[in-house]
Design a protein around this motif. Structure first.
Motif, PDB file in Angstrom:
ATOM      1  N   ALA A 154       0.834  -1.201   0.000  1.00 50.18           N
ATOM      2  CA  ALA A 154       0.000   0.000   0.000  1.00 50.18           C
ATOM      3  C   ALA A 154       0.870   1.253   0.000  1.00 50.18           C
ATOM      4  O   ALA A 154       0.601   2.216  -0.738  1.00 50.18           O
ATOM      5  N   ASP A 155       1.923   1.264   0.810  1.00 51.68           N
ATOM      6  CA  ASP A 155       2.814   2.424   0.849  1.00 51.68           C
ATOM      7  C   ASP A 155       3.564   2.581  -0.470  1.00 51.68           C
ATOM      8  O   ASP A 155       3.790   3.707  -0.943  1.00 51.68           O
ATOM      9  N   ALA A 156       3.958   1.449  -1.071  1.00 57.12           N
ATOM     10  CA  ALA A 156       4.660   1.527  -2.358  1.00 57.12           C
ATOM     11  C   ALA A 156       3.756   2.099  -3.436  1.00 57.12           C
ATOM     12  O   ALA A 156       4.186   2.920  -4.265  1.00 57.12           O
ATOM     13  N   GLN A 157       2.500   1.697  -3.464  1.00 63.20           N
ATOM     14  CA  GLN A 157       1.563   2.235  -4.439  1.00 63.20           C
ATOM     15  C   GLN A 157       1.294   3.714  -4.189  1.00 63.20           C
ATOM     16  O   GLN A 157       1.168   4.509  -5.128  1.00 63.20           O
ATOM     17  N   THR A 158       1.231   4.104  -2.906  1.00 62.05           N
ATOM     18  CA  THR A 158       1.055   5.528  -2.586  1.00 62.05           C
ATOM     19  C   THR A 158       2.246   6.338  -3.086  1.00 62.05           C
ATOM     20  O   THR A 158       2.083   7.403  -3.698  1.00 62.05           O
ATOM     21  N   LEU A 159       3.444   5.823  -2.836  1.00 59.82           N
ATOM     22  CA  LEU A 159       4.654   6.514  -3.301  1.00 59.82           C
ATOM     23  C   LEU A 159       4.675   6.602  -4.819  1.00 59.82           C
ATOM     24  O   LEU A 159       5.060   7.631  -5.384  1.00 59.82           O
ATOM     25  N   ARG A 160       4.253   5.528  -5.469  1.00 64.27           N
ATOM     26  CA  ARG A 160       4.219   5.538  -6.936  1.00 64.27           C
ATOM     27  C   ARG A 160       3.298   6.636  -7.451  1.00 64.27           C
ATOM     28  O   ARG A 160       3.637   7.357  -8.390  1.00 64.27           O
ATOM     29  N   GLY A 161       2.115   6.757  -6.845  1.00 64.44           N
ATOM     30  CA  GLY A 161       1.181   7.794  -7.272  1.00 64.44           C
ATOM     31  C   GLY A 161       1.719   9.192  -7.044  1.00 64.44           C
ATOM     32  O   GLY A 161       1.527  10.087  -7.885  1.00 64.44           O
ATOM     33  N   VAL A 162       2.415   9.391  -5.935  1.00 65.37           N
ATOM     34  CA  VAL A 162       2.979  10.709  -5.635  1.00 65.37           C
ATOM     35  C   VAL A 162       4.068  11.077  -6.639  1.00 65.37           C
ATOM     36  O   VAL A 162       4.107  12.198  -7.168  1.00 65.37           O
ATOM     37  N   LEU A 163       4.956  10.130  -6.927  1.00 65.58           N
ATOM     38  CA  LEU A 163       6.076  10.416  -7.830  1.00 65.58           C
ATOM     39  C   LEU A 163       5.632  10.505  -9.285  1.00 65.58           C
ATOM     40  O   LEU A 163       6.269  11.198 -10.086  1.00 65.58           O
ATOM     41  N   ALA A 164       4.560   9.809  -9.651  1.00 66.25           N
ATOM     42  CA  ALA A 164       4.072   9.874 -11.033  1.00 66.25           C
ATOM     43  C   ALA A 164       3.582  11.267 -11.383  1.00 66.25           C
ATOM     44  O   ALA A 164       3.527  11.637 -12.564  1.00 66.25           O
ATOM     45  N   GLY A 165       3.220  12.066 -10.361  1.00 70.36           N
ATOM     46  CA  GLY A 165       2.747  13.417 -10.619  1.00 70.36           C
ATOM     47  C   GLY A 165       3.844  14.446 -10.766  1.00 70.36           C
ATOM     48  O   GLY A 165       3.551  15.618 -11.035  1.00 70.36           O
ATOM     49  N   VAL A 166       5.097  14.039 -10.618  1.00 69.29           N
ATOM     50  CA  VAL A 166       6.207  14.973 -10.781  1.00 69.29           C
ATOM     51  C   VAL A 166       6.365  15.326 -12.258  1.00 69.29           C
ATOM     52  O   VAL A 166       6.360  14.450 -13.125  1.00 69.29           O
ATOM     53  N   GLU A 167       6.504  16.608 -12.537  1.00 70.21           N
ATOM     54  CA  GLU A 167       6.653  17.054 -13.925  1.00 70.21           C
ATOM     55  C   GLU A 167       7.928  16.488 -14.536  1.00 70.21           C
ATOM     56  O   GLU A 167       9.001  16.565 -13.943  1.00 70.21           O
ATOM     57  N   ALA A 366      12.039  16.465  -2.878  1.00 67.01           N
ATOM     58  CA  ALA A 366      11.074  17.306  -2.157  1.00 67.01           C
ATOM     59  C   ALA A 366       9.822  16.507  -1.804  1.00 67.01           C
ATOM     60  O   ALA A 366       9.288  16.629  -0.689  1.00 67.01           O
ATOM     61  N   ARG A 367       9.355  15.679  -2.739  1.00 62.47           N
ATOM     62  CA  ARG A 367       8.171  14.856  -2.448  1.00 62.47           C
ATOM     63  C   ARG A 367       8.462  13.849  -1.335  1.00 62.47           C
ATOM     64  O   ARG A 367       7.613  13.600  -0.482  1.00 62.47           O
ATOM     65  N   LEU A 368       9.652  13.270  -1.351  1.00 55.81           N
ATOM     66  CA  LEU A 368      10.005  12.301  -0.311  1.00 55.81           C
ATOM     67  C   LEU A 368      10.100  12.968   1.062  1.00 55.81           C
ATOM     68  O   LEU A 368       9.681  12.386   2.070  1.00 55.81           O
ATOM     69  N   ASP A 369      10.644  14.187   1.096  1.00 52.52           N
ATOM     70  CA  ASP A 369      10.754  14.893   2.376  1.00 52.52           C
ATOM     71  C   ASP A 369       9.379  15.224   2.953  1.00 52.52           C
ATOM     72  O   ASP A 369       9.202  15.245   4.176  1.00 52.52           O
ATOM     73  N   GLY A 370       8.406  15.486   2.075  1.00 57.36           N
ATOM     74  CA  GLY A 370       7.081  15.845   2.552  1.00 57.36           C
ATOM     75  C   GLY A 370       6.128  14.681   2.680  1.00 57.36           C
ATOM     76  O   GLY A 370       4.955  14.869   3.001  1.00 57.36           O
ATOM     77  N   LEU A 371       6.624  13.457   2.427  1.00 54.73           N
ATOM     78  CA  LEU A 371       5.767  12.280   2.468  1.00 54.73           C
ATOM     79  C   LEU A 371       5.960  11.536   3.786  1.00 54.73           C
ATOM     80  O   LEU A 371       7.099  11.301   4.214  1.00 54.73           O
ATOM     81  N   HIS A 372       4.886  11.177   4.419  1.00 53.87           N
ATOM     82  CA  HIS A 372       4.946  10.476   5.701  1.00 53.87           C
ATOM     83  C   HIS A 372       4.262   9.117   5.547  1.00 53.87           C
ATOM     84  O   HIS A 372       3.039   9.021   5.457  1.00 53.87           O
ATOM     85  N   LEU A 373       5.079   8.064   5.487  1.00 53.51           N
ATOM     86  CA  LEU A 373       4.583   6.702   5.348  1.00 53.51           C
ATOM     87  C   LEU A 373       4.996   5.878   6.565  1.00 53.51           C
ATOM     88  O   LEU A 373       5.978   6.188   7.246  1.00 53.51           O
ATOM     89  N   ASP A 374       4.240   4.834   6.816  1.00 51.21           N
ATOM     90  CA  ASP A 374       4.608   3.927   7.897  1.00 51.21           C
ATOM     91  C   ASP A 374       5.844   3.116   7.540  1.00 51.21           C
ATOM     92  O   ASP A 374       6.612   2.712   8.417  1.00 51.21           O
ATOM     93  N   SER A 375       6.047   2.849   6.255  1.00 51.54           N
ATOM     94  CA  SER A 375       7.208   2.088   5.805  1.00 51.54           C
ATOM     95  C   SER A 375       8.443   2.979   5.754  1.00 51.54           C
ATOM     96  O   SER A 375       8.351   4.208   5.645  1.00 51.54           O
ATOM     97  N   SER A 376       9.603   2.336   5.819  1.00 56.13           N
ATOM     98  CA  SER A 376      10.870   3.057   5.681  1.00 56.13           C
ATOM     99  C   SER A 376      11.149   3.302   4.207  1.00 56.13           C
ATOM    100  O   SER A 376      10.929   2.425   3.362  1.00 56.13           O
ATOM    101  N   VAL A 377      11.639   4.497   3.896  1.00 55.69           N
ATOM    102  CA  VAL A 377      11.918   4.884   2.515  1.00 55.69           C
ATOM    103  C   VAL A 377      13.345   5.420   2.447  1.00 55.69           C
ATOM    104  O   VAL A 377      13.732   6.271   3.260  1.00 55.69           O
ATOM    105  N   LEU A 378      14.124   4.916   1.492  1.00 58.99           N
ATOM    106  CA  LEU A 378      15.510   5.358   1.348  1.00 58.99           C
ATOM    107  C   LEU A 378      15.829   5.567  -0.125  1.00 58.99           C
ATOM    108  O   LEU A 378      15.519   4.709  -0.963  1.00 58.99           O
TER     109      LEU A 378
END
Length: 819
Positions: A154-167, A366-378
């Motif tokens: 679920a977190d991976a899909q959320t991250l995918r949706g957030v990053l897909a919106g980057v210009e 910038a998107r990663l810094d503003g994203l708060h997920l339960d999973s660890s992201v690196l």
């Protein structure tokens, strides 16, 4: 030339305005120019990929590769055509001369493929291009300490949706995430109904436009709406069971016998018990099915009074799909991903064509810094970080060189105003060149900026010569206007000839072909344009600004000759006189220097691009075709443990397991080892330690190498040295390949491998057509049923809550597990 110089000197205000405009245009172009590590390199190669599910390499060669090869031989201009046949897929690669129109060749290949008839089970052939800049801009690892797969996905899909919106992002690829599928498997014993299921699913799940008609003068579209939108609705689709009267009579009699058995037993019997009794008593010998508990459940549940017969005594009964097949939603893993031993999902951010990789990377951060997920992201790998470091080094070198050049000018001219005039030429020429490069479509990369850095010292040469010539005339008492015009005109011809000589050195790069031109054309453009603009500035801007400064200062003095320079000139004069008296010695010294320099060309070693150590190591384990991805994942985990035991300088290890790549049938594991401290020596020791540790891993091939920041972009997937052997016999090719291996000095290579096809087990099934006819079994129906059931097919797709899932039809697992 005289009139141009005089006009520039007279119209100082106009010249100043042009300078300001050029500065503004250059700055705007610098902000708008895309940034990349290397130039856009167009490799003249095209690939055709065809998947053929369930087919062996030999079948693919015979039915797909050879017909494609024969049909595509007519494509003109190809210098080489390579074909590959493997289990389930075929690949053909065309290589052309540089400069060929790939779009036209693509159309030509598509036209040839359109005329070709491939097996119906083959997927539509796909045409691919080779893009060396298609690597991920950013690679991100997502994992959880509690290994909760559901929350991780679920977190991976959320991250995918957030990053897909980057210009500028073209695609976001998840590796290690399972695919949702709807698995449809006929009940055990009813495998012969597989084709009925295929027809029902492919027709019942169709959701396609049918056309349009006109109503009141306006077109109205007509679309067939799918009967199934969920797995439950899919299971309710009607399928027609068709048997002759004898089979239906036997089934009805069997149902009656089951009821009698239960009466005799005094209590209900389970399907398993009934299957044993029926098989032991021979009550279903006339049925064309294997009696299984699932079949018993079906027999019990059918309403035989609803069977309808036609004139040929064929009976038909409509039942839902769920009556004869299991329908369930499943998750299938094509690849597995791990980070430091924990299950993870690897997220790769791909840039769209022409997008700025640095801008995308900054937006991703910038998107990663503003994203708060339960999973660890690196953020595992950031291409922009390496690009910024590399280009930053070039820019700092350019800046330092420019400052030093201005300082040297000030020391020798000893006039701040003259040094300031000359210092204007460097940024002016560079910005004018940047604007021109932008119009030519050249990006900021290591090559183009390197060209500007190379020319930074030469940019002021013309201006210094012009200032020196003007100053000499000014020192003789000429008026400022006359000295500016005549001094510039005195050296204009020489400057033009010297600049043209330097430019001519780089012109041939633009006319050669091949990878060299693709790589270094930007260098040639950068040097040639900056030098050309420096000449223009020296002949127009320099005399104009000199005249403007003189009018403002109203000074007739050119420069002062200090005592230190006078003594330096005297020393230089004495040394020069001494050397002129020893011409032979000077000539011998010059020849010695030339010979020593020439010797270094042959002894210093050569490479395409310099290596840049990032402290990153890649290890590849090839397990062949006989190992499942799950088994390979276990061996990869063991490999990680071995690496950690033998190498101390490790920051992280991430790896992916599966059929990695677009045209591989082998199961492989790709390990990414990041060291804490980088350095050529420490990285080299780590590579050797990892290579020794992985020698104990059970696999067919091991490869370990340091990942070079620049060269990896161009040479990823290519060997340092390759030998091509062509022939018709596989055995002869293998024999020759072994002889080549034996002839190579093994101690000078870290790895020697070949691309001979991995041999996989194959059973050849010979069906007795006469026996099929005697039993009333349709031969072609039997073959197609086996193909669909064993290879598995995707007759349709379901879209539920915006999520698309393949419908996968195949035999139940374990139906066929041996010959």
């Amino acid at each position: 030339m005289r009139s141009v110089i005089q006009t520039a000197v007279r119209r100082t205000v106009t010249v100043c305005m042009v300078v300001v405009i050029v500065f503004a245009a250059g700055i705007l172009a610098a902000q708008s120019t895309p940034v990349s590590l290397l130039p856009d390199i167009a490799v003249p190669a095209l690939g055709v990929l065809v998947t053929y599910p369930g087919a062996s390499a030999a079948s693919v060669e015979e039915q797909v590769t050879r017909p494609l090869d024969d049909a595509l031989r007519s494509v003109g201009g190809a210098t080489r055509l390579q074909t590959y046949s493997m289990d389930n897929a075929a690949a053909l690669f065309f290589y052309f001369d540089y400069g060929v129109d790939l779009e036209a060749k693509s159309d030509e290949i598509r036209a040839c493929i359109a005329k070709l008839e491939l097996p119906a089970e083959c997927a539509e052939p796909t045409l691919t291009t080779v893009d060396l800049n298609a690597s991920a801009v950013a690679t991100i690892a997502v994992w959880r300490e509690d290994d909760d797969t559901e929350k991780l996905l679920a977190d991976a899909q959320t991250l995918r949706g957030v990053l897909a919106g980057v210009e500028g992002v073209g695609d976001v690829v998840l590796t290690g995430a399972p695919a949702d599928e709807i698995a449809v498997a006929p009940l055990q014993g009813l495998e012969m109904a597989t084709l009925l299921l295929y027809e029902t699913l492919s027709m019942g799940a169709l959701d396609i436009p049918l056309g349009s008609y006109f109503e009141d003068g306006s077109p109205v579209s007509v679309r067939n709406v799918s009967d199934a939108a969920t797995p439950e609705e899919l299971g309710s689709l009607p399928v027609e069971m068709s048997f002759d009267r004898a089979v239906w009579t036997t089934l009805a009699g069997l149902a009656a016998q089951i009821a009698e058995l239960e009466v005799q037993n005094g209590s209900p019997l389970t399907d398993e018990q009934v299957a044993l009794l029926v098989s032991a008593g021979g009550m279903a010998d006339a049925l064309p099915f294997t009696v299984t508990p699932a079949l018993v459940g079906l027999v019990r549940g059918l309403d035989y009074t609803r069977v309808t017969y036609d004139a040929s005594e064929t009976g038909r009964l409509i039942v839902p799909v769920s009556k004869i097949a299991d329908v369930e939603r499943v998750r299938t893993y094509e690849t597995y991903s791990y980070y430091n031993g924990r299950p993870s999902v690897t997220v790769e951010v791909m840039a769209a064509a022409g997008a700025n990789a640095v801008d995308i990377s900054e937006a991703v951060r910038a998107r990663l810094d503003g994203l708060h997920l339960d999973s660890s992201v690196l953020l595992l790998d950031d291409e922009a970080e390496f690009i910024n470091d590399s280009i930053g080094n070039i820019l700092s070198s350019l800046l330092i060189g420019g400052v030093l050049a201005v300082a040297v000018i000030f020391v020798f001219l000893r006039r701040f105003s003259l040094s300031l005039i000359i210092s204007v030429t460097m940024p002016l020429s560079v910005l004018a060149a940047i604007a021109a490069l932008y119009l030519l479509g050249v990006t900021f990369n290591m090559v183009s900026l390197g060209g500007l850095a190379v020319g930074i010292g030469m940019l002021v040469d013309n201006s210094i010569v012009v200032i020196e010539s003007i100053t000499k005339r000014r020192d003789k008492g000429e008026e400022a206007f006359e000295s500016a015009c005549r001094g510039t005109l005195d050296v204009a011809g020489s400057l033009f000839a010297s600049t043209l000589t330097t430019v001519c050195v780089f012109v041939p790069i633009l006319f050669i072909t091949g990878l060299t031109r693709e790589c270094f054309a930007d260098l040639a453009y950068a040097v040639m344009l900056s030098l050309a603009f420096s000449l223009l500035v020296a002949l127009t801007v320099i005399p104009s600004l000199y005249y403007l400064v003189c009018r403002m200062r109203k000074s007739g003095r050119g420069r002062d000759s200090g005592p230190s320079f006078a003594s330096a000139e005297r020393v230089y004069g004495r040394v020069l006189s001494s050397l002129l008296g020893r011409k032979t010695l000077v000539l011998l010294l010059a020849l010695a220097v030339f010979g020593g320099s020439l010797a270094l060309v042959f002894t210093g070693g050569t490479e395409f691009l310099p290596s840049i150590d990032k402290g990153l190591i890649e290890a590849t384990l090839n397990f062949g075709t006989a190992v499942t991805p799950e088994q390979a994942a276990e061996r990869a985990a063991e490999a990680e443990r071995m690496i950690r035991e033998n190498v101390e300088n490790i920051e992280s290890i991430s790896y992916q397991v599966g059929k990695l790549g677009t045209m591989t049938a082998d199961v492989t594991a790709a390990l990414r080892i990041q060291l804490r401290e980088s350095g050529a020596e420490s990285t080299g020791r780590a590579v050797e330690s990892i290579r020794r540790a992985l020698s104990a891993v059970e696999c067919s091939e091991v490869g370990v190498s340091a990942i070079d920041g620049v060269v990896a972009v161009l040479t990823s997937g290519f060997s340092s040295l390759s030998v091509s052997i062509r022939g018709e016999s596989q055995e002869a090719l293998a024999e020759i390949a072994q002889k080549v291996r034996d002839a190579l000095p093994a101690e000078q290579f870290v790895q020697i491998s070949d691309n001979l096809t991995q041999q996989s087990s194959e059973y050849q099934l010979h069906i007795d057509r006469t026996r099929c006819a005697e039993m009333g079994v349709d031969y072609s129906l039997l073959v197609q049923t086996l193909r669909v059931g064993l290879a598995s097919v995707t007759p349709a797709h379901l879209v539920e809550d915006g999520r698309r899932s393949d419908i996968r039809l195949s035999f139940r697992e374990g139906t066929v597990d041996s010959a």
